[in-house]
Scaffold this active site. Structure first.
Site, PDB file in Angstrom:
ATOM      1  N   GLU A 143       0.809  -1.213   0.000  1.00  0.00           N
ATOM      2  CA  GLU A 143       0.000   0.000   0.000  1.00  0.00           C
ATOM      3  C   GLU A 143       0.843   1.264   0.000  1.00  0.00           C
ATOM      4  O   GLU A 143       1.988   1.273   0.459  1.00  0.00           O
ATOM      5  CB  GLU A 143      -0.946  -0.017   1.185  1.00  0.00           C
ATOM      6  CG  GLU A 143      -0.205  -0.176   2.479  1.00  0.00           C
ATOM      7  CD  GLU A 143      -1.155  -0.434   3.634  1.00  0.00           C
ATOM      8  OE1 GLU A 143      -2.050  -1.267   3.502  1.00  0.00           O
ATOM      9  OE2 GLU A 143      -0.975   0.228   4.662  1.00  0.00           O
ATOM     10  N   CYS A 202       3.632   8.478   0.715  1.00  0.00           N
ATOM     11  CA  CYS A 202       4.189   7.560   1.704  1.00  0.00           C
ATOM     12  C   CYS A 202       4.306   6.186   1.064  1.00  0.00           C
ATOM     13  O   CYS A 202       3.296   5.550   0.750  1.00  0.00           O
ATOM     14  CB  CYS A 202       3.229   7.544   2.904  1.00  0.00           C
ATOM     15  SG  CYS A 202       3.667   6.385   4.177  1.00  0.00           S
ATOM     16  N   CYS A 215       7.066  -7.021   7.130  1.00  0.00           N
ATOM     17  CA  CYS A 215       8.217  -6.471   7.850  1.00  0.00           C
ATOM     18  C   CYS A 215       8.726  -7.499   8.852  1.00  0.00           C
ATOM     19  O   CYS A 215       7.953  -8.252   9.423  1.00  0.00           O
ATOM     20  CB  CYS A 215       7.793  -5.196   8.589  1.00  0.00           C
ATOM     21  SG  CYS A 215       9.173  -4.342   9.373  1.00  0.00           S
ATOM     22  N   CYS A 264       7.163  -4.942  15.489  1.00  0.00           N
ATOM     23  CA  CYS A 264       6.755  -4.030  16.560  1.00  0.00           C
ATOM     24  C   CYS A 264       5.338  -4.380  17.049  1.00  0.00           C
ATOM     25  O   CYS A 264       4.465  -4.716  16.246  1.00  0.00           O
ATOM     26  CB  CYS A 264       6.789  -2.586  16.062  1.00  0.00           C
ATOM     27  SG  CYS A 264       8.433  -2.109  15.479  1.00  0.00           S
ATOM     28  N   CYS A 283       2.157  -2.490  15.565  1.00  0.00           N
ATOM     29  CA  CYS A 283       2.066  -2.279  14.119  1.00  0.00           C
ATOM     30  C   CYS A 283       1.355  -3.415  13.406  1.00  0.00           C
ATOM     31  O   CYS A 283       1.697  -4.584  13.572  1.00  0.00           O
ATOM     32  CB  CYS A 283       3.476  -2.112  13.560  1.00  0.00           C
ATOM     33  SG  CYS A 283       3.499  -1.955  11.774  1.00  0.00           S
ATOM     34  N   GLY A 288       7.005  -1.955   5.853  1.00  0.00           N
ATOM     35  CA  GLY A 288       8.387  -2.411   5.785  1.00  0.00           C
ATOM     36  C   GLY A 288       9.389  -1.507   6.469  1.00  0.00           C
ATOM     37  O   GLY A 288       9.090  -0.372   6.819  1.00  0.00           O
ATOM     38  N   SER A 348      12.011   6.192  14.382  1.00  0.00           N
ATOM     39  CA  SER A 348      10.829   5.799  15.154  1.00  0.00           C
ATOM     40  C   SER A 348      11.305   5.441  16.554  1.00  0.00           C
ATOM     41  O   SER A 348      11.754   4.320  16.800  1.00  0.00           O
ATOM     42  CB  SER A 348      10.144   4.600  14.501  1.00  0.00           C
ATOM     43  OG  SER A 348       9.528   4.996  13.305  1.00  0.00           O
ATOM     44  N   CYS A 385      -0.405   2.607   8.683  1.00  0.00           N
ATOM     45  CA  CYS A 385       0.397   1.427   8.409  1.00  0.00           C
ATOM     46  C   CYS A 385      -0.364   0.090   8.367  1.00  0.00           C
ATOM     47  O   CYS A 385      -0.833  -0.390   9.385  1.00  0.00           O
ATOM     48  CB  CYS A 385       1.424   1.374   9.550  1.00  0.00           C
ATOM     49  SG  CYS A 385       2.984   0.761   9.110  1.00  0.00           S
TER      50      CYS A 385
HETATM   51  N1  SAH Z   1       9.564   0.639   9.466  1.00  0.00           N
HETATM   52  C1  SAH Z   1       9.740   2.036   9.485  1.00  0.00           C
HETATM   53  C2  SAH Z   1       8.829   2.763   8.536  1.00  0.00           C
HETATM   54  C3  SAH Z   1       7.429   2.263   8.414  1.00  0.00           C
HETATM   55  S1  SAH Z   1       6.409   2.411   9.828  1.00  0.00           S
HETATM   56  C4  SAH Z   1       9.571   2.588  10.900  1.00  0.00           C
HETATM   57  O1  SAH Z   1       9.133   1.863  11.770  1.00  0.00           O
HETATM   58  O2  SAH Z   1       9.935   3.750  11.089  1.00  0.00           O
HETATM   59  C5  SAH Z   1       5.964   4.120   9.730  1.00  0.00           C
HETATM   60  C6  SAH Z   1       5.383   4.680  11.017  1.00  0.00           C
HETATM   61  O3  SAH Z   1       4.065   4.183  11.254  1.00  0.00           O
HETATM   62  C7  SAH Z   1       6.226   4.357  12.242  1.00  0.00           C
HETATM   63  O4  SAH Z   1       6.645   5.513  12.910  1.00  0.00           O
HETATM   64  C8  SAH Z   1       5.261   3.534  13.047  1.00  0.00           C
HETATM   65  O5  SAH Z   1       5.508   3.701  14.388  1.00  0.00           O
HETATM   66  C9  SAH Z   1       3.904   4.051  12.639  1.00  0.00           C
HETATM   67  N2  SAH Z   1       2.814   3.162  13.049  1.00  0.00           N
HETATM   68  C10 SAH Z   1       2.801   1.820  13.068  1.00  0.00           C
HETATM   69  N3  SAH Z   1       1.631   1.351  13.565  1.00  0.00           N
HETATM   70  C11 SAH Z   1       0.882   2.439  13.882  1.00  0.00           C
HETATM   71  C12 SAH Z   1      -0.427   2.627  14.445  1.00  0.00           C
HETATM   72  N4  SAH Z   1      -1.208   1.600  14.768  1.00  0.00           N
HETATM   73  N5  SAH Z   1      -0.861   3.895  14.634  1.00  0.00           N
HETATM   74  C13 SAH Z   1      -0.083   4.961  14.282  1.00  0.00           C
HETATM   75  N6  SAH Z   1       1.136   4.846  13.744  1.00  0.00           N
HETATM   76  C14 SAH Z   1       1.626   3.599  13.547  1.00  0.00           C
HETATM   77 FE1  SF4 Z   2       8.164  -2.734  10.711  1.00  0.00          FE
HETATM   78 FE2  SF4 Z   2       7.995  -0.075  11.087  1.00  0.00          FE
HETATM   79 FE3  SF4 Z   2       5.864  -1.688  11.540  1.00  0.00          FE
HETATM   80 FE4  SF4 Z   2       7.954  -1.753  13.188  1.00  0.00          FE
HETATM   81  S1  SF4 Z   2       6.596  -0.006  12.815  1.00  0.00           S
HETATM   82  S2  SF4 Z   2       6.884  -3.553  12.360  1.00  0.00           S
HETATM   83  S3  SF4 Z   2       9.638  -1.446  11.785  1.00  0.00           S
HETATM   84  S4  SF4 Z   2       6.853  -1.326   9.585  1.00  0.00           S
END
Ligand code: SAH
Ligand code: SF4
Length: 356
Positions: free
Chosen positions: A87, A113, A120, A124, A127, A170, A225, A344
């Site tokens: 996406e 974006c 990934c 986390c 996520c 990712g 992050s 995300c």
């Molecule tokens: N992997 C990289 C980039 C992709 S994630 C990273 O982690 O930085 C991009 C952003 O989306 C990150 O800052 C992540 O913390 C955020 N994100 C993930 N899940 C989320 C959620 N449920 N609500 C808001 N932001 C979220």
């Molecule tokens: Fe991967 Fe970023 Fe999601 Fe963490 S927040 S699982 S690094 S995409």
């Protein structure tokens, strides 16, 4: 299988086809004129057009779903050649500019974006992308194609400024070779000409890869992050912290070359009763001491079954005020596209449910 022409930097293309000067013409057709079939590239000899047709494809992605949010953000779901879906989100913003006569007018500014992997590996806890596990890296061309397809679909003129953020699905630094290649292809003056300073890599904090990226000196911007200010909490949220703790991330950032006028962005995902207290804000100020940083607070965006909650607005404001009062630029990310679940991994999930 045919090769993907979007995977090629201009130099690589020039090394592969003869005569090499044709590479610039092909780049022009694809990126400036939005011509996505070789047959129409009129200034190329017929034999070359046939050779290209036989050996290369132009667009490796197919848009299978598009959702437009009330706030104007648009979320795309693309299918890759092997069937995996990724996406990409377009975030339009209005920017006020003064014309020659001094009148203020609003000009559209776009941020795209992009995703860098299918799934990934980092895992986390908050996520949704992590839940599906890791499938594979995206190629440089698949990253570039996300931008190209959206610019074309939305009729975004070639000279319109576009910012790229590697914040989709990712971990970009886990696919550093293809991501940095995509940055260079997007940056090419005969291509989309999106300067490296308009491209931001967001990472969960792979310290040695941050150092490697810094040494490449591409001029790209960096976003970290962070999400937590002590290792204990960060480890439970982001398992990567066991390999690269906060100190190692901060040290890598300190070595990263950054434009005089720019700052490293620290993203801080705020979850209710977990990391939303002023005590954390205080620790954050200490951590960022000596770094030209700015902080972006993000509201946790809940999804069905998510173990965390969205923070209170008042706590977000208090957190922000503390940072501002202590000399750190801090903004709160407006949750764009909440009605189309543009955070995300969330559209993909929805589509999977709809289709099942
Ligand atoms: N992997 C990289 C980039 C992709 S994630 C990273 O982690 O930085 C991009 C952003 O989306 C990150 O800052 C992540 O913390 C955020 N994100 C993930 N899940 C989320 C959620 N449920 N609500 C808001 N932001 C979220
Ligand atoms: Fe991967 Fe970023 Fe999601 Fe963490 S927040 S699982 S690094 S995409």
């Amino acid at each position: 299988m045919k090769k993907k022409i979007l995977d090629y930097t201009k130099d690589e293309l020039a090394a592969e086809i003869k005569p090499p000067f044709r590479a610039k013409q092909i780049y022009n057709w694809i990126y400036h004129k939005d011509v996505h079939n070789f047959a129409s590239m009129q200034n190329l000899p017929k034999t070359m057009r046939e050779m290209l047709e036989e050996n290369y494809i132009i667009n490796p992605l197919e848009a299978v779903r598009k959702e437009v949010s009330n706030d104007g953000s648009v979320k795309y779901l693309f299918r890759c050649e092997d069937g995996y879906t990724i996406e990409t989100v377009l975030l339009p913003m209005k920017k006020e500019i003064k014309d020659e006569a001094g009148n203020i007018k609003k000009e559209a500014k776009y941020t795209i974006c992009v995703s860098s992997q299918v799934g990934c590996k980092i895992g986390c806890a908050f996520c949704l992308t992590a839940k599906g596990g890791f499938k594979r890296d995206l190629s440089a061309g698949e990253i570039v194609a996300q931008v190209l397809n959206i610019k074309q679909d939305m009729n975004i003129a070639h000279n319109r400024r576009v910012n790229i953020v590697y914040m989709g699905m990712g971990e970009p630094l886990d696919n550093i070779y293809n991501v940095t290649k995509a940055i260079q292809i997007l940056n090419d003056i005969d291509g989309l000409a999106i300067g490296a300073r308009r491209q931001t890599i967001s990472t969960s904090g792979l310290s040695h890869q941050i150092e490697k990226l810094g040494k490449m000196n591409l001029g790209v911007l960096l976003a970290i992050s962070l999400h937590a200010v002590d290792d204990e909490l960060r480890e439970t949220l982001m398992p990567i912290n066991k390999a690269y703790n906060i100190e190692s991330v901060i040290n890598a950032v300190k070595k990263f070359p950054i434009d005089q006028r720019k700052r490293v962005m620290f993203e801080y995902l705020v979850m209710k009763d977990l990391n939303d207290d002023v005590k954390s804000a205080k620790k954050l100020v200490k951590l960022l001491h000596g770094i030209k940083a700015k902080v972006n607070l993000i509201y946790f965006n809940p999804y069905p079954g998510s173990p965390f909650q969205r923070p209170e607005e008042a706590d977000m404001e208090k957190f922000k005020a503390y940072l501002n009062d202590h000399g750190i630029i801090c903004t709160i990310r407006q949750s764009k596209g909440l009605d189309i679940s543009a955070a995300c991994g969330q559209l993909k999930e929805k589509t999977a449910n709809d289709l099942s």
